[in-house]
Design a protein around this motif. Structure first.
Motif, PDB file in Angstrom:
ATOM      1  N   ILE A   1     -10.102  -8.498  -6.155  1.00  0.00           N
ATOM      2  CA  ILE A   1      -9.744  -7.630  -5.034  1.00  0.00           C
ATOM      3  C   ILE A   1     -10.856  -7.602  -3.997  1.00  0.00           C
ATOM      4  CG2 ILE A   1      -9.347  -5.226  -4.373  1.00  0.00           C
ATOM      5  CD1 ILE A   1      -6.916  -6.445  -5.598  1.00  0.00           C
ATOM      6  N   GLN A   2     -12.093  -7.490  -4.471  1.00  0.00           N
ATOM      7  CA  GLN A   2     -13.229  -7.404  -3.551  1.00  0.00           C
ATOM      8  C   GLN A   2     -13.356  -8.659  -2.702  1.00  0.00           C
ATOM      9  OE1 GLN A   2     -14.704  -4.581  -3.402  1.00  0.00           O
ATOM     10  NE2 GLN A   2     -16.258  -5.049  -1.879  1.00  0.00           N
TER      11      GLN A   2
ATOM     12  N   LEU B   1      -6.900   1.684  -8.114  1.00  0.00           N
ATOM     13  CA  LEU B   1      -8.132   0.886  -8.108  1.00  0.00           C
ATOM     14  C   LEU B   1      -8.968   1.136  -9.354  1.00  0.00           C
ATOM     15  CD1 LEU B   1      -9.177   1.089  -4.343  1.00  0.00           C
ATOM     16  CD2 LEU B   1      -8.466  -0.954  -5.601  1.00  0.00           C
TER      17      LEU B   1
ATOM     18  N   LEU C   1     -15.962   0.278  -8.309  1.00  0.00           N
ATOM     19  CA  LEU C   1     -16.516  -0.677  -9.276  1.00  0.00           C
ATOM     20  C   LEU C   1     -17.977  -0.352  -9.582  1.00  0.00           C
ATOM     21  CD1 LEU C   1     -16.062  -4.534  -9.091  1.00  0.00           C
ATOM     22  CD2 LEU C   1     -18.277  -3.550  -9.579  1.00  0.00           C
TER      23      LEU C   1
ATOM     24  N   GLY D   1     -11.615  -6.456 -10.552  1.00  0.00           N
ATOM     25  CA  GLY D   1     -12.280  -5.857  -9.401  1.00  0.00           C
ATOM     26  C   GLY D   1     -12.875  -6.897  -8.477  1.00  0.00           C
TER      27      GLY D   1
ATOM     28  N   ASN E   1     -13.342   0.768  -0.853  1.00  0.00           N
ATOM     29  CA  ASN E   1     -13.236   1.670  -1.999  1.00  0.00           C
ATOM     30  C   ASN E   1     -13.264   0.923  -3.326  1.00  0.00           C
ATOM     31  OD1 ASN E   1     -13.468   4.378  -1.698  1.00  0.00           O
ATOM     32  ND2 ASN E   1     -11.287   4.823  -1.600  1.00  0.00           N
ATOM     33  N   ASN E   2     -12.706  -0.274  -3.342  1.00  0.00           N
ATOM     34  CA  ASN E   2     -12.769  -1.061  -4.570  1.00  0.00           C
ATOM     35  C   ASN E   2     -14.221  -1.300  -4.971  1.00  0.00           C
ATOM     36  OD1 ASN E   2     -11.375  -2.949  -6.613  1.00  0.00           O
ATOM     37  ND2 ASN E   2     -12.890  -4.280  -5.667  1.00  0.00           N
TER      38      ASN E   2
ATOM     39  N   ASN F   1      -9.948  -1.740 -12.041  1.00  0.00           N
ATOM     40  CA  ASN F   1     -11.320  -2.027 -12.437  1.00  0.00           C
ATOM     41  C   ASN F   1     -11.569  -1.764 -13.914  1.00  0.00           C
ATOM     42  OD1 ASN F   1     -13.350  -2.774 -10.107  1.00  0.00           O
ATOM     43  ND2 ASN F   1     -11.863  -1.374  -9.202  1.00  0.00           N
TER      44      ASN F   1
END
Length: 490
Positions: free
Chosen positions: A180-181, A166, A355, A177, A350-351, A170
């Motif tokens: 993914i979010q 991750l 970030l 990022g 966690n992403n 990012n």
């Protein structure tokens, strides 16, 4: 010749380190960062402990309502500060401007040492724990190397590898990022809504919800052995305040969007709106998820129960209330269903944390209060070095196994810094009355003041009921003072 010189200059400028973030995050992106950073694994677990402490469906739901009210109230107050100071670093910038560099550093120090990195480590381990449902080798018993108190397991290496992946993603730019979010947050919101709709529908038809709401305000605490003690008066107040720590910090990390203010389009408008919409969506979902639990499971149960119904919410196996609730619908396959949902939830959470956190350290480094290397943006216009420093420390916490203790210590400190930040709103209204404020805090001064009063009351209760943990939290934050003095001297 002139053309060659011009080409050389252009080449140098093209390869030069970016000096500004790219403002590419929309209101929707920002709202999903707020929501995604808040929803980890807490809402699937903490209701069991809250139910044991209170033994009442009415007080359980009241906890989640009050958590939602306080969280949205804080977000609305932060909106004014975000509109005034739409810069990378967010809450660190607000505290520093209101109370000076020492207080700002102590906050940033605590965030780096434990609040952000400890949460990242804990979420990575939760991600690994539920991945182990499908890959048993990732379980905690598969020890590869033992070095005193440090045990290197295949699971801890897997957790670290998720952080490295991750972080690398990012470091490739905010668009990576963001993708993914958005995908993972949307997936877990849809899944939670599905659980809520199915659960409440079944509960209304079965009558279990109505049964759980009978005598909804008769509070009691249930010990690990099943002994029941009625609660009233001060005992109820103390149990309520202590239990609220679970719901409050299931709804934490909403402030992370302020750290990335430098990359949000029209931040003076979009950050306040993202804070409001994101916190409102999540706290509503949390309340409805608990209504769904009460629709599918009895509130009260026995630690010696032989099935999910007899164990109830209070004694769900390993406190996995959501898994027990889904099992009443889908049977044994519920374990796999919830494992996938929590894997999606924790990975996306966690992403967002990875970030956002690096932007705070970048802002501190710009002020000379963090590693100098963290003050640079890479070729993708993100603080790459700050991202990797964060990854390294979070990985150390994963290996140490102490992140859980540290988080317990610093959840109290985190609540204190929320109060400090909102107190800064009052201070800046007095010291900077003419500063432009595109958005003014809703209900000022009543709503921000009520938040401070309520948070202070919770802190006092925690100081009384969890003296050691709260004291350690204050100690870790306090260590930032000599570190700041040493940093300034050098």
């Amino acid at each position: 010749m002139a053309e060659n010189v011009s080409n050389s200059v252009s080449s140098v400028e093209t390869n030069a380190e970016p000096t500004e973030f790219n403002r590419s995050l929309s209101l929707l992106d920002s709202t999903l960062i707020v929501s995604g950073s808040m929803i980890g694994s807490g809402v699937f677990i903490v209701s069991a402990d809250m139910a044991r402490n209170l033994g009442s469906s009415g007080w359980l739901l009241m906890l989640w309502v009050l958590t939602g009210v306080l969280t949205v109230a804080a977000a609305l107050s932060y909106g004014e500060l975000a509109g005034m100071m739409p810069k990378a670093g967010g809450q660190y910038i607000y505290i520093q401007r209101a109370f000076g560099p020492l207080t700002g550093f102590v906050y940033g120090w605590t965030v780096f040492m434990v609040i952000q990195t400890g949460t990242i480590a804990a979420v990575a381990v939760a991600f690994t724990k539920y991945t182990a449902v499908f890959i048993p080798a990732l379980g905690p018993d598969n020890v590869l190397l033992a070095l005193g108190p440090i045990k290197v397991t295949l699971g801890s290496l897997f957790a670290i590898s998720s952080l490295v992946f991750l972080t690398w993603l990012n470091s490739r730019g905010v668009q990576s990022g963001k993708f993914i979010q958005n995908v993972f947050t949307s997936a877990k919101l849809i899944a939670l809504l599905g659980l809520i709709v199915i659960g409440i529908t079944i509960g209304l038809s079965s009558g279990l919800l109505s049964t759980n709401l009978t005598n909804a305000w008769e509070a009691s605490t249930t010990s690990a052995t099943g002994d029941v003690i009625p609660l009233a008066g001060m005992a109820l107040i103390l149990a309520f305040g202590t239990s609220m720590i679970g719901s409050l910090f299931s709804a934490d990390a909403w402030n992370n969007v302020t750290f990335i203010a430098g990359e949000i389009k029209n931040p003076r408008r979009n950050i306040p709106l993202a804070l409001f919409f994101g916190t409102l969506i999540v706290t509503t979902i949390y309340f409805l998820a608990n209504v769904s639990y009460l629709s599918l499971l009895p509130l009260k149960g026995s630690p010696n129960g032989t099935d999910i119904i007899s164990r109830g919410i209070q004694f769900a196996v390993a406190d996995r209330v959501a898994t027990a609730a889904v099992e009443t619908i889908f049977g044994n396959v519920a374990v796999a269903i919830m494992a996938v949902l929590i894997m999606i939830s924790t990975f996306g959470c966690n992403n967002g944390l990875i970030l956002a956190g690096a932007r705070l350290y970048y802002a501190m480094a710009k002020d000379g209060l963090f590693l100098k290397q963290a003050s640079h943006l890479n070729q993708h216009a993100v603080p790459g070095r700050a991202l990797w420093v964060q990854c390294i420390w979070a990985s150390v916490l994963c290996l140490s196994g102490k992140y859980g203790d540290l988080l317990d210590y610093c959840t109290f400190a985190s609540l204190v810094f929320y109060m400090v930040t909102i107190a800064g709103l009052f201070r800046l209204r007095r010291t900077e009355p003419n500063t432009e404020r595109p958005y003014r805090a809703f209900g000022y001064p009543i709503v921000p003041a009520l938040y401070i009063v309520a948070a202070l009351a919770i802190c006092i209760i925690l100081l009384y009921t969890k003296t050691f943990n709260t004291g350690m939290g204050l100690l870790i934050a306090g260590l930032g003072v000599p570190v700041y003095l040493l940093t300034k001297r050098k």
